[in-house]
Design a protein around this motif. Structure first.
Motif, PDB file in Angstrom:
ATOM      1  N   MET A  87      31.271  37.355  30.814  1.00  0.00           N
ATOM      2  CA  MET A  87      31.021  36.557  32.003  1.00  0.00           C
ATOM      3  C   MET A  87      31.063  35.076  31.654  1.00  0.00           C
ATOM      4  SD  MET A  87      27.706  36.292  34.453  1.00  0.00           S
ATOM      5  CE  MET A  87      27.027  34.806  33.783  1.00  0.00           C
ATOM      6  N   THR A  88      31.539  34.321  32.563  1.00  0.00           N
ATOM      7  CA  THR A  88      31.598  32.878  32.398  1.00  0.00           C
ATOM      8  C   THR A  88      30.253  32.246  32.773  1.00  0.00           C
ATOM      9  OG1 THR A  88      32.805  30.893  32.996  1.00  0.00           O
ATOM     10  CG2 THR A  88      32.517  32.510  34.715  1.00  0.00           C
ATOM     11  N   ASN A  89      29.971  31.111  32.213  1.00  0.00           N
ATOM     12  CA  ASN A  89      28.733  30.405  32.526  1.00  0.00           C
ATOM     13  C   ASN A  89      28.972  29.180  33.392  1.00  0.00           C
ATOM     14  OD1 ASN A  89      27.026  32.104  31.038  1.00  0.00           O
ATOM     15  ND2 ASN A  89      27.722  31.154  29.163  1.00  0.00           N
ATOM     16  N   THR A  90      30.219  28.873  33.664  1.00  0.00           N
ATOM     17  CA  THR A  90      30.552  27.694  34.447  1.00  0.00           C
ATOM     18  C   THR A  90      31.479  28.073  35.591  1.00  0.00           C
ATOM     19  OG1 THR A  90      32.386  27.227  32.947  1.00  0.00           O
ATOM     20  CG2 THR A  90      30.307  26.101  32.506  1.00  0.00           C
ATOM     21  N   ARG A  91      31.568  27.177  36.533  1.00  0.00           N
ATOM     22  CA  ARG A  91      32.439  27.407  37.690  1.00  0.00           C
ATOM     23  C   ARG A  91      33.893  27.461  37.251  1.00  0.00           C
ATOM     24  NH1 ARG A  91      29.157  22.836  40.139  1.00  0.00           N
ATOM     25  NH2 ARG A  91      27.629  23.960  41.366  1.00  0.00           N
ATOM     26  N   PHE A 118      39.336  40.172  42.062  1.00  0.00           N
ATOM     27  CA  PHE A 118      40.339  39.943  43.095  1.00  0.00           C
ATOM     28  C   PHE A 118      40.788  38.486  43.095  1.00  0.00           C
ATOM     29  CE2 PHE A 118      41.263  38.287  47.315  1.00  0.00           C
ATOM     30  CZ  PHE A 118      42.393  39.027  47.636  1.00  0.00           C
ATOM     31  N   LEU A 119      39.829  37.570  43.017  1.00  0.00           N
ATOM     32  CA  LEU A 119      40.148  36.146  43.037  1.00  0.00           C
ATOM     33  C   LEU A 119      40.982  35.739  41.823  1.00  0.00           C
ATOM     34  CD1 LEU A 119      36.702  34.846  44.264  1.00  0.00           C
ATOM     35  CD2 LEU A 119      38.834  34.866  45.592  1.00  0.00           C
ATOM     36  N   LEU A 120      40.605  36.229  40.658  1.00  0.00           N
ATOM     37  CA  LEU A 120      41.369  35.906  39.450  1.00  0.00           C
ATOM     38  C   LEU A 120      42.751  36.545  39.478  1.00  0.00           C
ATOM     39  CD1 LEU A 120      38.635  36.038  36.674  1.00  0.00           C
ATOM     40  CD2 LEU A 120      39.519  34.068  37.931  1.00  0.00           C
ATOM     41  N   ASP A 121      42.824  37.776  39.996  1.00  0.00           N
ATOM     42  CA  ASP A 121      44.129  38.436  40.126  1.00  0.00           C
ATOM     43  C   ASP A 121      45.015  37.695  41.121  1.00  0.00           C
ATOM     44  OD1 ASP A 121      43.376  40.342  38.267  1.00  0.00           O
ATOM     45  OD2 ASP A 121      42.990  41.909  39.765  1.00  0.00           O
ATOM     46  N   PHE A 122      44.435  37.205  42.225  1.00  0.00           N
ATOM     47  CA  PHE A 122      45.180  36.428  43.207  1.00  0.00           C
ATOM     48  C   PHE A 122      45.795  35.201  42.537  1.00  0.00           C
ATOM     49  CE2 PHE A 122      45.541  32.918  46.188  1.00  0.00           C
ATOM     50  CZ  PHE A 122      46.213  33.491  47.257  1.00  0.00           C
ATOM     51  N   ALA A 123      45.002  34.516  41.740  1.00  0.00           N
ATOM     52  CA  ALA A 123      45.494  33.325  41.037  1.00  0.00           C
ATOM     53  C   ALA A 123      46.620  33.694  40.082  1.00  0.00           C
ATOM     54  CB  ALA A 123      44.353  32.640  40.297  1.00  0.00           C
ATOM     55  N   ARG A 124      46.429  34.746  39.329  1.00  0.00           N
ATOM     56  CA  ARG A 124      47.454  35.166  38.367  1.00  0.00           C
ATOM     57  C   ARG A 124      48.734  35.603  39.084  1.00  0.00           C
ATOM     58  NH1 ARG A 124      45.896  40.181  36.426  1.00  0.00           N
ATOM     59  NH2 ARG A 124      47.289  40.932  38.028  1.00  0.00           N
ATOM     60  N   ASP A 125      48.589  36.441  40.097  1.00  0.00           N
ATOM     61  CA  ASP A 125      49.757  36.957  40.819  1.00  0.00           C
ATOM     62  C   ASP A 125      50.577  35.851  41.475  1.00  0.00           C
ATOM     63  OD1 ASP A 125      48.878  39.465  40.063  1.00  0.00           O
ATOM     64  OD2 ASP A 125      48.136  40.015  42.068  1.00  0.00           O
ATOM     65  N   ASN A 126      49.909  34.769  41.884  1.00  0.00           N
ATOM     66  CA  ASN A 126      50.591  33.655  42.542  1.00  0.00           C
ATOM     67  C   ASN A 126      50.866  32.489  41.595  1.00  0.00           C
ATOM     68  OD1 ASN A 126      50.845  34.365  45.514  1.00  0.00           O
ATOM     69  ND2 ASN A 126      48.740  34.961  45.033  1.00  0.00           N
ATOM     70  N   ARG A 162      44.214  21.096  46.980  1.00  0.00           N
ATOM     71  CA  ARG A 162      43.340  22.140  47.517  1.00  0.00           C
ATOM     72  C   ARG A 162      42.993  23.114  46.394  1.00  0.00           C
ATOM     73  NH1 ARG A 162      42.490  21.367  52.548  1.00  0.00           N
ATOM     74  NH2 ARG A 162      44.067  20.564  53.940  1.00  0.00           N
ATOM     75  N   CYS A 163      41.712  23.464  46.341  1.00  0.00           N
ATOM     76  CA  CYS A 163      41.211  24.339  45.281  1.00  0.00           C
ATOM     77  C   CYS A 163      40.202  25.315  45.861  1.00  0.00           C
ATOM     78  CB  CYS A 163      40.496  23.522  44.196  1.00  0.00           C
ATOM     79  SG  CYS A 163      41.513  22.281  43.386  1.00  0.00           S
ATOM     80  N   VAL A 164      39.897  26.342  45.070  1.00  0.00           N
ATOM     81  CA  VAL A 164      38.810  27.262  45.366  1.00  0.00           C
ATOM     82  C   VAL A 164      37.875  27.235  44.169  1.00  0.00           C
ATOM     83  CG1 VAL A 164      38.175  29.688  45.673  1.00  0.00           C
ATOM     84  CG2 VAL A 164      40.131  28.745  46.911  1.00  0.00           C
ATOM     85  N   VAL A 165      36.601  27.002  44.429  1.00  0.00           N
ATOM     86  CA  VAL A 165      35.581  27.005  43.390  1.00  0.00           C
ATOM     87  C   VAL A 165      34.899  28.364  43.409  1.00  0.00           C
ATOM     88  CG1 VAL A 165      33.447  25.954  42.577  1.00  0.00           C
ATOM     89  CG2 VAL A 165      35.205  24.546  43.646  1.00  0.00           C
ATOM     90  N   VAL A 166      34.830  28.998  42.242  1.00  0.00           N
ATOM     91  CA  VAL A 166      34.206  30.309  42.104  1.00  0.00           C
ATOM     92  C   VAL A 166      32.988  30.162  41.205  1.00  0.00           C
ATOM     93  CG1 VAL A 166      34.547  32.708  41.408  1.00  0.00           C
ATOM     94  CG2 VAL A 166      36.494  31.389  42.307  1.00  0.00           C
ATOM     95  N   VAL A 202      44.405  27.830  36.818  1.00  0.00           N
ATOM     96  CA  VAL A 202      42.980  28.157  36.803  1.00  0.00           C
ATOM     97  C   VAL A 202      42.309  27.291  35.743  1.00  0.00           C
ATOM     98  CG1 VAL A 202      41.247  29.943  36.403  1.00  0.00           C
ATOM     99  CG2 VAL A 202      43.379  30.518  37.583  1.00  0.00           C
ATOM    100  N   ILE A 203      41.302  26.560  36.166  1.00  0.00           N
ATOM    101  CA  ILE A 203      40.513  25.760  35.227  1.00  0.00           C
ATOM    102  C   ILE A 203      39.246  26.552  34.924  1.00  0.00           C
ATOM    103  CG2 ILE A 203      39.255  23.608  34.871  1.00  0.00           C
ATOM    104  CD1 ILE A 203      41.178  22.360  36.954  1.00  0.00           C
ATOM    105  N   ASP A 204      39.133  26.984  33.687  1.00  0.00           N
ATOM    106  CA  ASP A 204      37.975  27.749  33.232  1.00  0.00           C
ATOM    107  C   ASP A 204      37.429  27.052  31.990  1.00  0.00           C
ATOM    108  OD1 ASP A 204      36.080  29.509  32.266  1.00  0.00           O
ATOM    109  OD2 ASP A 204      37.376  31.275  32.340  1.00  0.00           O
TER     110      ASP A 204
END
Length: 91
Positions: free
Chosen positions: A1-5, A73-81, A55-59, A85-87
């Protein structure tokens, strides 16, 4: 799991703007609810934002534990398109 947005940017890995222009609001709308006043409320874990004119989406990281399928789903959406992704936890 990530600890940041995590931030999903509306720029493809090839440097093109992702379309349609309201993609972030649409994606966040999947997890939104309607309040008693009939106003749509974005989830506190997934929300659209504008970052340096893009435009961005913050998770939020808590989503990975609370709703792992939605997070995936959100990460797959980013990958598929092929979205950027800033992680900050990944180096």
């Amino acid at each position: 799991m990530t600890n940041t947005r995590i931030i999903i940017q509306g720029i493809t890995t090839r440097g093109r703007a992702f379309r349609p222009s309201d993609w972030a609001e649409r994606l966040c709308g999947i997890m939104s609810t309607f309040a008693g006043d009939q106003q749509m409320r974005y989830s506190p874990y997934v929300r659209p934002m504008l970052l340096d004119g893009v435009r961005c989406v913050v998770v939020e990281p808590a989503l990975a534990d609370m709703e792992p399928r939605a997070y995936r789903f959100l990460l797959d959406f980013a990958r598929d398109n092929e979205l950027t992704v800033i992680d900050p936890d990944r180096h």
